[in-house]
Design a protein around this motif. Structure first.
Motif, short mmCIF file in Angstrom:
data_model
loop_
_atom_site.label_atom_id
_atom_site.label_comp_id
_atom_site.label_asym_id
_atom_site.label_seq_id
_atom_site.Cartn_x
_atom_site.Cartn_y
_atom_site.Cartn_z
N THR A 74 0.81 -1.22 0.00
CA THR A 74 0.00 0.00 0.00
C THR A 74 0.84 1.28 0.00
OG1 THR A 74 -0.15 -0.16 2.42
CG2 THR A 74 -1.97 -1.08 1.12
N ARG A 75 2.03 1.23 0.62
CA ARG A 75 2.82 2.46 0.75
C ARG A 75 3.95 2.57 -0.29
NH1 ARG A 75 3.48 3.87 7.20
NH2 ARG A 75 1.24 3.84 7.68
N THR B 210 4.30 -0.02 -3.41
CA THR B 210 3.93 -0.52 -4.74
C THR B 210 2.80 0.29 -5.36
OG1 THR B 210 4.58 -2.73 -4.01
CG2 THR B 210 3.31 -2.56 -6.04
N LEU B 211 1.71 0.47 -4.60
CA LEU B 211 0.55 1.17 -5.17
C LEU B 211 0.86 2.60 -5.63
CD1 LEU B 211 -2.68 0.19 -3.20
CD2 LEU B 211 -2.11 -0.22 -5.58
N PRO B 212 1.58 3.42 -4.81
CA PRO B 212 1.91 4.77 -5.32
C PRO B 212 2.74 4.75 -6.60
CG PRO B 212 2.20 4.68 -2.95
CD PRO B 212 1.96 3.28 -3.39
N LEU B 213 3.66 3.77 -6.71
CA LEU B 213 4.47 3.69 -7.92
C LEU B 213 3.66 3.21 -9.12
CD1 LEU B 213 7.72 2.12 -6.39
CD2 LEU B 213 7.37 4.48 -7.14
N ARG C 291 0.48 3.97 -9.63
CA ARG C 291 -0.72 4.79 -9.74
C ARG C 291 -1.04 5.18 -11.18
NH1 ARG C 291 -0.49 9.71 -5.93
NH2 ARG C 291 1.27 10.15 -7.30
N GLN C 292 -0.05 5.64 -11.93
CA GLN C 292 -0.32 6.08 -13.31
C GLN C 292 -0.76 4.91 -14.19
OE1 GLN C 292 2.99 8.27 -14.82
NE2 GLN C 292 2.68 10.01 -13.46
N GLN D 138 -1.26 15.12 -14.72
CA GLN D 138 0.07 14.59 -14.98
C GLN D 138 1.08 15.72 -15.16
OE1 GLN D 138 -0.30 11.90 -18.28
NE2 GLN D 138 -1.02 10.23 -17.01
N GLN E 45 2.15 16.92 -11.83
CA GLN E 45 3.08 15.99 -11.20
C GLN E 45 4.48 16.15 -11.77
OE1 GLN E 45 1.32 12.14 -11.75
NE2 GLN E 45 -0.16 12.40 -10.11
N GLN F 233 7.74 17.35 -9.67
CA GLN F 233 8.97 16.57 -9.61
C GLN F 233 10.17 17.39 -10.06
OE1 GLN F 233 8.14 13.11 -11.93
NE2 GLN F 233 6.78 12.20 -10.40
#
Length: 282
Positions: A193-194, A196-199, A201-202, A271, A274, A278
């Protein structure tokens, strides 16, 4: 004009590369292809504001057919079914695709390649064959055709695309990030959840949007798996087109095109923010 200035201009003309015939031909072909793609869209938008009940006759600018569209109960019911099926099918395909991507890229088991390849079989099988096969299965099991069978049929045609996107994205993740989270004391769920999922997301957003669009516009699978009270919007529009194109259909097309541009613009702006964030951090 001085002699030096003239000499500089002549030298600039000589340095400029000549436009070749192939460059002009490719440019012309590109313009023709773009026109071929967008002329029907522009025509639908223009004709949706036609006050005449006959599409081929222009009688003046009017919003009458948008008002007719707002009071069409059959179309509203079909739109509700379509949105429900598309949202559920896209969400289910994305979740199943994420689990499949995690299993096929992080774990090694016997028959992994065979199972992964079997998930892509619906991509090469004609959709009408899949529809007939599903209808045969539902009939053999005595399952009545309704919204649930419609959702199952749409999952069959959208799941391979979701797996294709998410397996590629999952394979591109650095495994050392998940290993580092585990070394820092995170369990598998927290790492998922902290980290894998954020990476992912796109890729998840791309998978969901693609599945939603495929489900929203599907006609073939819906023809075989819909039942009474579960007519989708594409099926309703297709049935009305049998009596000719009406301005109401053009108005519906204009609203769908507008909605598509709003969604694309919203995702694009998100996007872009983002990327800018970055770059600012770098």
């Amino acid at each position: 004009m001085t002699t030096t200035t003239r000499f500089q201009k002549l030298a600039g003309r000589r340095d400029k590369p000549p436009v070749r015939f192939m460059d002009r031909l490719v440019s012309l072909l590109a313009r023709l292809i773009i026109a071929f793609l967008y002329i029907p869209i522009v025509a639908v938008i223009i004709l949706s504001f036609n006050g005449s009940s006959v599409t081929s006759t222009w009688t003046g600018f009017s919003l009458h057919w948008f008002d007719v569209l707002l009071h069409d109960d059959d179309l509203h019911a079909a739109l509700r079914v379509t949105l429900t099926v598309a949202v559920v099918a896209a969400s289910a395909s994305t979740v199943i695709g994420l689990m499949a991507a995690s299993a096929f890229t992080r774990y090694k088991f016997k028959g992994r390649q065979l199972l992964l390849g079997s998930l892509f079989v619906p991509l090469i099988v004609p959709e009408i064959v899949l529809g007939v096969a599903l209808l045969s299965v539902f009939s053999a099991l005595g399952i009545p055709l309704n919204t649930l069978t419609l959702i199952l049929g749409h999952i069959v045609i959208t799941l391979p695309y979701s797996v294709l996107i998410l397996v590629g994205a999952y394979a591109g993740l650095d495994p050392s990030l998940e290993e580092a989270a585990t070394d820092l004391g995170c369990n598998q769920w927290t790492t998922f959840t902290r980290v894998t999922l954020p990476l992912m997301r796109q890729a998840l957003v791309a998978s969901w949007l693609l599945c939603f669009v495929l489900s929203f516009g599907d006609i073939v699978m819906s023809t075989f798996t819909n039942g009474v009270g579960s007519t989708t919007l594409p099926l309703l529009v297709f049935s009305r087109l049998k009596t000719g194109i009406t301005p109401e259909i053009n108005a519906l097309g204009t609203l769908l095109i507008l909605l598509t541009f709003v969604v694309i613009l919203g995702v694009g702006i998100r996007q872009m923010r983002q990327v800018l964030t970055q770059n600012t951090k770098l």
